[in-house]
Design a protein around this motif. Structure first.
Motif, PDB file in Angstrom:
ATOM      1  N   THR A  70      -0.948   1.539 -53.533  1.00 17.00           N
ATOM      2  CA  THR A  70      -0.921   0.150 -53.055  1.00 17.00           C
ATOM      3  C   THR A  70      -1.513  -0.791 -54.101  1.00 17.00           C
ATOM      4  O   THR A  70      -1.133  -1.944 -54.176  1.00 17.00           O
ATOM      5  CB  THR A  70      -1.724  -0.032 -51.759  1.00 17.00           C
ATOM      6  N   ILE A  71      -2.457  -0.263 -54.883  1.00 22.27           N
ATOM      7  CA  ILE A  71      -3.041  -1.114 -55.920  1.00 22.27           C
ATOM      8  C   ILE A  71      -2.081  -1.270 -57.089  1.00 22.27           C
ATOM      9  O   ILE A  71      -1.909  -2.351 -57.628  1.00 22.27           O
ATOM     10  CB  ILE A  71      -4.378  -0.513 -56.394  1.00 22.27           C
ATOM     11  N   ARG A  72      -1.460  -0.144 -57.456  1.00 23.00           N
ATOM     12  CA  ARG A  72      -0.665  -0.182 -58.680  1.00 23.00           C
ATOM     13  C   ARG A  72       0.764  -0.670 -58.454  1.00 23.00           C
ATOM     14  O   ARG A  72       1.328  -1.337 -59.311  1.00 23.00           O
ATOM     15  CB  ARG A  72      -0.664   1.186 -59.338  1.00 23.00           C
ATOM     16  N   HIS A  73       1.364  -0.276 -57.345  1.00 26.33           N
ATOM     17  CA  HIS A  73       2.755  -0.688 -57.075  1.00 26.33           C
ATOM     18  C   HIS A  73       2.879  -1.126 -55.624  1.00 26.33           C
ATOM     19  O   HIS A  73       3.398  -0.386 -54.793  1.00 26.33           O
ATOM     20  CB  HIS A  73       3.715   0.472 -57.340  1.00 26.33           C
ATOM     21  N   PRO A  74       2.394  -2.319 -55.307  1.00 26.57           N
ATOM     22  CA  PRO A  74       2.351  -2.742 -53.897  1.00 26.57           C
ATOM     23  C   PRO A  74       3.722  -2.765 -53.227  1.00 26.57           C
ATOM     24  O   PRO A  74       3.844  -2.321 -52.085  1.00 26.57           O
ATOM     25  CB  PRO A  74       1.756  -4.151 -53.958  1.00 26.57           C
ATOM     26  N   ALA A  75       4.745  -3.257 -53.941  1.00 24.77           N
ATOM     27  CA  ALA A  75       6.027  -3.466 -53.270  1.00 24.77           C
ATOM     28  C   ALA A  75       6.666  -2.159 -52.795  1.00 24.77           C
ATOM     29  O   ALA A  75       6.991  -2.029 -51.605  1.00 24.77           O
ATOM     30  CB  ALA A  75       6.969  -4.249 -54.185  1.00 24.77           C
ATOM     31  N   PRO A  76       6.881  -1.178 -53.659  1.00 28.03           N
ATOM     32  CA  PRO A  76       7.495   0.052 -53.162  1.00 28.03           C
ATOM     33  C   PRO A  76       6.638   0.775 -52.144  1.00 28.03           C
ATOM     34  O   PRO A  76       7.170   1.363 -51.178  1.00 28.03           O
ATOM     35  CB  PRO A  76       7.693   0.912 -54.412  1.00 28.03           C
ATOM     36  N   THR A  77       5.309   0.697 -52.323  1.00 23.02           N
ATOM     37  CA  THR A  77       4.438   1.364 -51.361  1.00 23.02           C
ATOM     38  C   THR A  77       4.585   0.734 -49.986  1.00 23.02           C
ATOM     39  O   THR A  77       4.626   1.434 -48.967  1.00 23.02           O
ATOM     40  CB  THR A  77       2.976   1.269 -51.817  1.00 23.02           C
ATOM     41  N   LEU A  94      15.066   3.558 -48.960  1.00 24.17           N
ATOM     42  CA  LEU A  94      14.514   3.297 -50.283  1.00 24.17           C
ATOM     43  C   LEU A  94      15.616   3.308 -51.339  1.00 24.17           C
ATOM     44  O   LEU A  94      16.580   4.048 -51.244  1.00 24.17           O
ATOM     45  CB  LEU A  94      13.465   4.354 -50.660  1.00 24.17           C
ATOM     46  N   THR A  95      15.421   2.469 -52.358  1.00 24.72           N
ATOM     47  CA  THR A  95      16.374   2.472 -53.468  1.00 24.72           C
ATOM     48  C   THR A  95      16.067   3.640 -54.398  1.00 24.72           C
ATOM     49  O   THR A  95      15.047   4.314 -54.270  1.00 24.72           O
ATOM     50  CB  THR A  95      16.273   1.167 -54.264  1.00 24.72           C
ATOM     51  N   ARG A  96      16.963   3.809 -55.354  1.00 20.77           N
ATOM     52  CA  ARG A  96      16.807   4.911 -56.287  1.00 20.77           C
ATOM     53  C   ARG A  96      15.490   4.825 -57.068  1.00 20.77           C
ATOM     54  O   ARG A  96      14.790   5.811 -57.251  1.00 20.77           O
ATOM     55  CB  ARG A  96      17.981   4.823 -57.272  1.00 20.77           C
ATOM     56  N   ARG A  97      15.144   3.596 -57.457  1.00 21.46           N
ATOM     57  CA  ARG A  97      13.908   3.416 -58.224  1.00 21.46           C
ATOM     58  C   ARG A  97      12.681   3.720 -57.379  1.00 21.46           C
ATOM     59  O   ARG A  97      11.712   4.332 -57.828  1.00 21.46           O
ATOM     60  CB  ARG A  97      13.837   1.971 -58.729  1.00 21.46           C
ATOM     61  N   GLU A  98      12.743   3.259 -56.131  1.00 21.03           N
ATOM     62  CA  GLU A  98      11.599   3.507 -55.258  1.00 21.03           C
ATOM     63  C   GLU A  98      11.444   4.994 -54.963  1.00 21.03           C
ATOM     64  O   GLU A  98      10.324   5.502 -54.828  1.00 21.03           O
ATOM     65  CB  GLU A  98      11.762   2.714 -53.962  1.00 21.03           C
ATOM     66  N   LEU A  99      12.602   5.686 -54.892  1.00 21.93           N
ATOM     67  CA  LEU A  99      12.537   7.137 -54.680  1.00 21.93           C
ATOM     68  C   LEU A  99      11.877   7.813 -55.882  1.00 21.93           C
ATOM     69  O   LEU A  99      11.077   8.727 -55.724  1.00 21.93           O
ATOM     70  CB  LEU A  99      13.932   7.702 -54.463  1.00 21.93           C
ATOM     71  N   LYS A 100      12.244   7.333 -57.062  1.00 19.68           N
ATOM     72  CA  LYS A 100      11.620   7.881 -58.279  1.00 19.68           C
ATOM     73  C   LYS A 100      10.102   7.691 -58.225  1.00 19.68           C
ATOM     74  O   LYS A 100       9.336   8.572 -58.617  1.00 19.68           O
ATOM     75  CB  LYS A 100      12.169   7.156 -59.519  1.00 19.68           C
ATOM     76  N   PHE A 101       9.708   6.517 -57.754  1.00 22.31           N
ATOM     77  CA  PHE A 101       8.280   6.231 -57.641  1.00 22.31           C
ATOM     78  C   PHE A 101       7.624   7.159 -56.625  1.00 22.31           C
ATOM     79  O   PHE A 101       6.556   7.729 -56.870  1.00 22.31           O
ATOM     80  CB  PHE A 101       8.092   4.765 -57.244  1.00 22.31           C
ATOM     81  N   LEU A 102       8.324   7.318 -55.483  1.00 20.13           N
ATOM     82  CA  LEU A 102       7.799   8.187 -54.425  1.00 20.13           C
ATOM     83  C   LEU A 102       7.618   9.607 -54.950  1.00 20.13           C
ATOM     84  O   LEU A 102       6.633  10.284 -54.648  1.00 20.13           O
ATOM     85  CB  LEU A 102       8.761   8.166 -53.242  1.00 20.13           C
ATOM     86  N   GLU A 103       8.580  10.018 -55.765  1.00 17.67           N
ATOM     87  CA  GLU A 103       8.531  11.360 -56.333  1.00 17.67           C
ATOM     88  C   GLU A 103       7.230  11.585 -57.094  1.00 17.67           C
ATOM     89  O   GLU A 103       6.702  12.690 -57.128  1.00 17.67           O
ATOM     90  CB  GLU A 103       9.710  11.499 -57.299  1.00 17.67           C
ATOM     91  N   LYS A 104       6.722  10.494 -57.690  1.00 13.16           N
ATOM     92  CA  LYS A 104       5.525  10.642 -58.508  1.00 13.16           C
ATOM     93  C   LYS A 104       4.252  10.704 -57.674  1.00 13.16           C
ATOM     94  O   LYS A 104       3.230  11.183 -58.167  1.00 13.16           O
ATOM     95  CB  LYS A 104       5.411   9.456 -59.483  1.00 13.16           C
ATOM     96  N   ILE A 105       4.285  10.191 -56.445  1.00  7.19           N
ATOM     97  CA  ILE A 105       3.029  10.198 -55.691  1.00  7.19           C
ATOM     98  C   ILE A 105       2.948  11.323 -54.667  1.00  7.19           C
ATOM     99  O   ILE A 105       1.907  11.506 -54.060  1.00  7.19           O
ATOM    100  CB  ILE A 105       2.734   8.839 -55.009  1.00  7.19           C
ATOM    101  N   VAL A 106       4.026  12.084 -54.474  1.00  7.08           N
ATOM    102  CA  VAL A 106       3.924  13.197 -53.520  1.00  7.08           C
ATOM    103  C   VAL A 106       3.516  14.466 -54.272  1.00  7.08           C
ATOM    104  O   VAL A 106       3.614  14.552 -55.488  1.00  7.08           O
ATOM    105  CB  VAL A 106       5.240  13.427 -52.766  1.00  7.08           C
ATOM    106  N   HIS A 107       3.038  15.423 -53.491  1.00  5.98           N
ATOM    107  CA  HIS A 107       2.680  16.716 -54.064  1.00  5.98           C
ATOM    108  C   HIS A 107       3.562  17.783 -53.425  1.00  5.98           C
ATOM    109  O   HIS A 107       3.789  17.750 -52.225  1.00  5.98           O
ATOM    110  CB  HIS A 107       1.228  17.063 -53.744  1.00  5.98           C
ATOM    111  N   ILE A 108       4.035  18.715 -54.229  1.00  9.75           N
ATOM    112  CA  ILE A 108       4.808  19.824 -53.674  1.00  9.75           C
ATOM    113  C   ILE A 108       3.880  21.010 -53.514  1.00  9.75           C
ATOM    114  O   ILE A 108       3.181  21.394 -54.453  1.00  9.75           O
ATOM    115  CB  ILE A 108       5.985  20.181 -54.595  1.00  9.75           C
TER     116      ILE A 108
END
Lengths: 173, 376
Positions: free
Chosen positions: A132-139, A33-47
């Motif tokens: 998948t609805i909001r950001h299909p490509a990175p997902t 994943l690129t840096r931007r996609e990682l940022k996106f991933l950061e927002k959808i995971v839960h710690i």
């Protein structure tokens, strides 16, 4: 050059290595994943933080996602009919588990318990579906990475199975 | 030393003390709680309507924002684009059609409302006389007076409330876009924050249930609003074919009252029917208006086309609950309560159904119990 590891810890371990995004980039599933996609991933995971001996899930629970171990140790075990626990695996930082439940609602096949104080990064189905609805490509890329690792595991599994079958063949004769 | 109940005097004294303390603290908690709730109620009284409207607007705009967002545009920016498009449309409409003639409309309404109501009074008095011929015991019930008082109150309310409601509408015009902007942008973050507070053991379950409920809810609210808008438009189009006055207002009334199932449409068409009777008399136009209200808007468009497409059966409420929700909503918040009572009851219904469904299929303690509830 400072030989003292204490000072190394303070100055070398820069802030960016402490971030969740950096940790995620080290996990094989998300390594492409690129840096931007990682940022996106950061927002959808839960710690989620677990204490020692706290159950993450038990066998038979309905799972809704997978966990990646950020720090600490997780024991995967199954319970037989007599109520005795059998260890399946001990996982530590960077490993993931529970990925079977990510794509379909099904009961957990084994239990998971934190053996020490553990921090887990959870990735859950409902978040993936929304993403998948909001950001299909990175997902798609995240799911592709997951798929790649799962395919590797499956490949490895079938190879082992083949080896086992070959080893068993002389017994049949 | 024991008395007849078997308690020693010291025990009785202690019990007396404990009970007194319990009652006193109970009263204290109760009174502080009531002052607290009254404080809370006064503080939030003006917020109810704007927050409700903002949530509805947010639910309506959500798909549009998502559509723009998944082109790779930042969410905040996407919301701004939507807002810009909407205000541009409104400005364009104002330029093309011209601003509505509020003054003239108010004047006309002020003159016409008494006329319509006096007609209704005459009609109802006639009905009453007819009824009195058949059932003499209702002779003393003077319906006309009731209605007259009501109409005077209504006209007075219109005269007094108009400047105030203009102020309120002005504040709504500022608050609703502001609130809905933040709802659209941050609702996910807010809900994630709230959900992350749940204990580890129940986290997955809560997350799953929340996802289900929010999906159901957004579909339900979107469906209801779209249904109301389409019914309003159909009524407008139907009425615009006749010579009836106030067609746009009547269409708005029909659309809003359509939010209340079963009872709403009946009340929604009363003003239209009255105006038609007064202005047009019983003729082909009147029958056409009746036809528009009942046959076209309600039976064909709403029940045959819209409801099967838009509203899922899951959120269906039993008519009994609908009537109870309308009455309770009316007691709490007046006419507004009557309109939103049923949707709120449906929302509660959806939440309960989802949780029950989850507990049945996903009960984490299922395996400890047999199907008859015995411990295994």
């Amino acid at each position: 050059m400072n030989p003292n590891p204490f000072w190394q810890n303070i100055f070398r371990n820069q802030a960016n290595k402490q971030t969740l995004a950096y940790f995620l980039s080290q996990v094989p599933i998300f390594s492409k994943l690129t840096r931007r996609e990682l940022k996106f991933l950061e927002k959808i995971v839960h710690i989620r933080n677990f204490e020692a001996d706290e159950m993450v899930f038990s066998a038979g629970d309905i799972g809704s996602g997978m966990y990646i171990i950020r720090s600490g140790e997780i024991q995967i075990f199954s319970v037989d009919n007599n109520g005795k626990e059998h260890d399946q695996a001990i996982l530590d930082s960077g490993d993931f588990f529970g990925e079977v439940a990510l794509t379909a609602t099904r009961p957990r096949t084994a239990g998971a318990r934190a053996t020490t104080a553990t921090s887990l990064v959870g990735l859950f189905r409902s978040d993936i579906l929304e993403a998948t609805i909001r950001h299909p490509a990175p997902t798609a890329k995240i799911l592709f990475g997951l798929n790649r690792v799962l395919a590797d595991r499956l490949h490895h599994c079938s190879q082992q199975l083949e080896l086992l079958q070959k080893a068993q063949e002389p017994d049949h004769d | 030393m024991t008395d007849s109940t078997g308690f020693r005097r010291a025990q009785v004294a202690v019990m007396y003390l404990v009970l007194t303390t319990a009652i006193a603290s109970g009263i204290a908690i109760y009174s502080s709680a009531t002052t607290f709730t009254t404080l809370l109620r006064t503080a939030t009284s003006g917020l109810f309507l704007p927050i409700l409207l903002a949530m509805i607007v947010a639910f309506m705009l959500e798909p549009l924002v998502n559509l723009i967002e998944n082109r790779g545009i930042h969410r905040t920016f996407a919301i701004f684009i939507i807002y810009l498009l909407f205000s541009a449309t409104i400005v364009l409409l104002l330029i093309i059609v011209g601003p509505p003639n509020w003054r003239g409309m108010m004047q006309a309404l002020k003159a016409d409302v008494p006329r319509y109501i006096s007609f209704a009074i005459v009609y109802l008095t006639g009905l009453l006389e007819l009824a009195q011929q058949h059932f003499p015991f209702i002779a003393h019930y003077n319906l006309g007076d009731h209605l007259r008082n009501f109409s005077q109150a209504l006209i007075g309310a219109i005269l007094v409330q108009t400047p105030r409601s203009a102020m309120r509408i002005g504040s709504l015009l500022i608050l609703v876009p502001l609130f809905s902007f933040f709802f659209l942008r941050d609702s996910r973050r807010i809900m994630r924050g709230l959900i992350s507070l749940t204990p580890n053991r129940y986290f997955e379950m809560v997350l799953d249930i929340y996802a289900h409920i929010s999906w159901q809810l957004s579909n339900f609210i979107r469906g209801r609003i779209i249904e109301a808008i389409i019914v309003g438009l159909v009524v407008w189009a139907g009425l615009a074919l006749t010579d009836i006055r106030y067609a746009p207002i009547l269409a708005v009334v029909a659309g809003i009252s359509n939010l209340v199932p079963y009872v709403g449409p009946i009340f929604g068409m009363l003003p239209g029917i009255t105006i038609a009777l007064v202005d047009l008399g019983v003729g082909p136009q009147f029958w056409w208006i009746l036809c528009v209200y009942i046959l076209i808007a309600q039976i064909i468009v709403d029940n045959m086309i819209l409801i099967p497409i838009l509203i899922s059966k899951v959120s269906n409420l039993h008519p009994l609950w609908v009537i109870m929700a309308i009455i309770m909503g009316g007691k709490l918040y007046g006419i507004l309560g009557m309109i939103i009572g049923v949707p709120i009851a449906s929302i509660i219904n959806i939440v309960i159904l989802e949780i029950r469904q989850y507990r049945r299929t996903f009960n984490p303690y299922n395996r400890y119990f047999s199907s008859r509830g015995k411990m295994l």
